[in-house]
Design a protein around this motif. Structure first.
Motif, PDB file in Angstrom:
ATOM      1  N   GLU A 163       0.824  -1.210   0.000  1.00 46.21           N
ATOM      2  CA  GLU A 163       0.000   0.000   0.000  1.00 46.21           C
ATOM      3  C   GLU A 163       0.855   1.256   0.000  1.00 46.21           C
ATOM      4  O   GLU A 163       0.558   2.234  -0.688  1.00 46.21           O
ATOM      5  N   TYR A 181      -9.726   0.399 -13.401  1.00 46.42           N
ATOM      6  CA  TYR A 181      -9.077  -0.553 -12.511  1.00 46.42           C
ATOM      7  C   TYR A 181      -7.555  -0.531 -12.673  1.00 46.42           C
ATOM      8  O   TYR A 181      -6.879  -1.514 -12.346  1.00 46.42           O
ATOM      9  N   ARG A 183      -5.293   1.068 -11.021  1.00 41.45           N
ATOM     10  CA  ARG A 183      -4.563   0.949  -9.759  1.00 41.45           C
ATOM     11  C   ARG A 183      -4.563  -0.496  -9.270  1.00 41.45           C
ATOM     12  O   ARG A 183      -3.540  -0.999  -8.784  1.00 41.45           O
ATOM     13  N   GLU A 184      -5.696  -1.163  -9.388  1.00 42.24           N
ATOM     14  CA  GLU A 184      -5.767  -2.565  -8.967  1.00 42.24           C
ATOM     15  C   GLU A 184      -4.828  -3.438  -9.798  1.00 42.24           C
ATOM     16  O   GLU A 184      -4.171  -4.348  -9.272  1.00 42.24           O
TER      17      GLU A 184
END
Length: 410
Positions: A163, A181, A183-184
């Motif tokens: 993170e 998506y 970032r995922e």
């Protein structure tokens, strides 16, 4: 994450109760609690103690910065910092009882002293303690509990570490990673790369790779990173400005002693420990027998320097991009980059501090031009900008000073 963070406490309590009932446990506890005062004259003891605090608290690693930036603007991270420090050190002390109860039992079984079975580093968790567990009644049960706890601790650390890294990269490239998506997908790729690197550490020679990463990439260079952070906040941004910003967030002024910690105590501590570690430096060995080759040492130093090399690179890059004489360029390089709503009433020359077109900010945000005394920040707002020019990790989130306060208090 709540499960992985709290479950180890339950498992440690179970292991402590079982360990305390073993024959010889009291010998391990005595070895753990009774200090050897002569070791205070050993420089390496102070270096290990100082660096252990940094890694135990995750100071200057980016994790606290990333997690703290998600708090509400008026969240009391001063209180959280104190709780975090007490809980962290308390957990370390509690875990010491769990370990040395079993090591005392192991020493009693082998007829040797506790110091002869106690190891440091990965040998304690993966060699000494498992050997001791094997000698306990119902050994498979305690082995399962112990390694399940280790896995949970590893997962929890991985959550925070990934993170911290993902947040920093996302804030550098918000227009790319904050769409859909993306970032995922980026986080998934980060985990996959970490997994592939980790595979090399579970091969037959994996311990050699692990020690290389542990000794250099998690090296004492982090002390130098913390030193520059203190200089940036205390002298470049301004300790009084930072102090006033914290009052803006909390609604009260914290102890003025903290100001002197930011200015003198903390940077001096970092430098002293860093130079002491340099004085006691010796090249990496395995089991005090195998000496790493020169090319492996070179790889280790490249990993170590990667943590600090961006500080001078960015400084000289911004210095080169500035205009004017050398001193004017230096002043422009270290000058805080603020917006109008970040100014204080005592700022007599706001035009010298405002930089509304700086590349580190999200230009899609509205700029507030009202004086700071007229700005009302909602207590539960999560959409305003951070009133601190030197941090970009929370521009698109709550934007509090909590990230810096966590590390400052620790």
């Amino acid at each position: 994450m709540y499960f992985t963070a709290t479950s180890p406490y339950i498992l440690m309590t179970v292991l402590l109760i079982r360990g305390a009932t073993l024959d010889g446990a009291i010998d391990g506890i005595k070895f753990y609690l009774i200090p050897t005062w002569e070791r205070l004259g050993d420089v390496q003891v102070w270096v290990d103690a100082g660096t252990q605090i940094f890694f135990s608290y995750s100071i200057s690693l980016g994790a606290l910065t990333a997690l703290g930036s998600y708090n509400k603007f008026h969240h009391n991270s001063w209180r959280d910092s104190i709780i975090f420090a007490c809980a962290n050190s308390g957990t370390s002390i509690f875990a010491g009882f769990v370990i040395f109860c079993v090591l005392g039992f192991m020493a009693k079984e082998q007829g040797v002293e506790v110091k002869d079975v106690a190891e440091s580093g990965p040998g304690l968790a993966f060699i000494a303690y498992p050997k001791a567990v094997q000698q306990m009644p119902v050994a498979p049960l305690w082995s399962i509990l112990f390694f399940f706890m280790v896995i949970l601790l590893g997962l929890d650390s991985q959550f925070v570490g990934v993170e911290g890294f993902a947040t920093a990269i996302t804030d550098l490239f918000p227009k790319v990673l904050r769409r859909g998506y993306n970032r995922e997908i980026f986080v998934a790729c980060t985990c996959m790369v970490s997994f592939l690197i980790g595979l090399s550490m579970v091969t037959e020679g994996g311990m050699y790779v692990f020690l290389l990463f542990d000794f250099y990439s998690g090296s004492r260079i982090i002390l130098l990173v913390a030193f520059f952070e203190c200089i940036a906040v205390g002298y470049c941004y301004g300790v009084d400005r930072f102090y006033d910003n914290i009052e803006m967030m909390y609604g009260f002024r914290i102890s003025p002693v903290i100001k002197w910690c930011w200015l003198i105590v903390t940077p001096l501590f970092n430098l002293v420990i860093f130079f002491m570690s340099a004085y006691t430096y010796s090249e990496l060995t395995y089991n005090r027998v195998y000496s790493y080759p020169k090319w492996a040492i070179a790889i280790g130093w490249i990993m170590a320097c990667s943590s600090i090399v961006m500080v001078p690179i960015i400084f000289f890059w911004r210095l080169f991009r500035s205009s004017g004489t050398l001193m004017e360029r230096i002043r422009m390089t270290i000058k805080p980059k603020l917006r109008r709503h970040q100014l204080r009433e005592q700022d007599t020359d706001p035009d010298e501090l405002i930089s509304e077109t700086d590349e580190y900010y999200d230009h899609e945000e509205a700029v507030v031009s009202a004086p700071i005394s007229e700005i009302k920040v909602p207590l539960n707002s999560s959409s305003h900008s951070i009133p601190l020019g030197v941090s970009t990790s929370s521009v698109a989130r709550s934007g509090s000073f909590n990230s810096v306060m966590y590390e400052s208090a620790c």
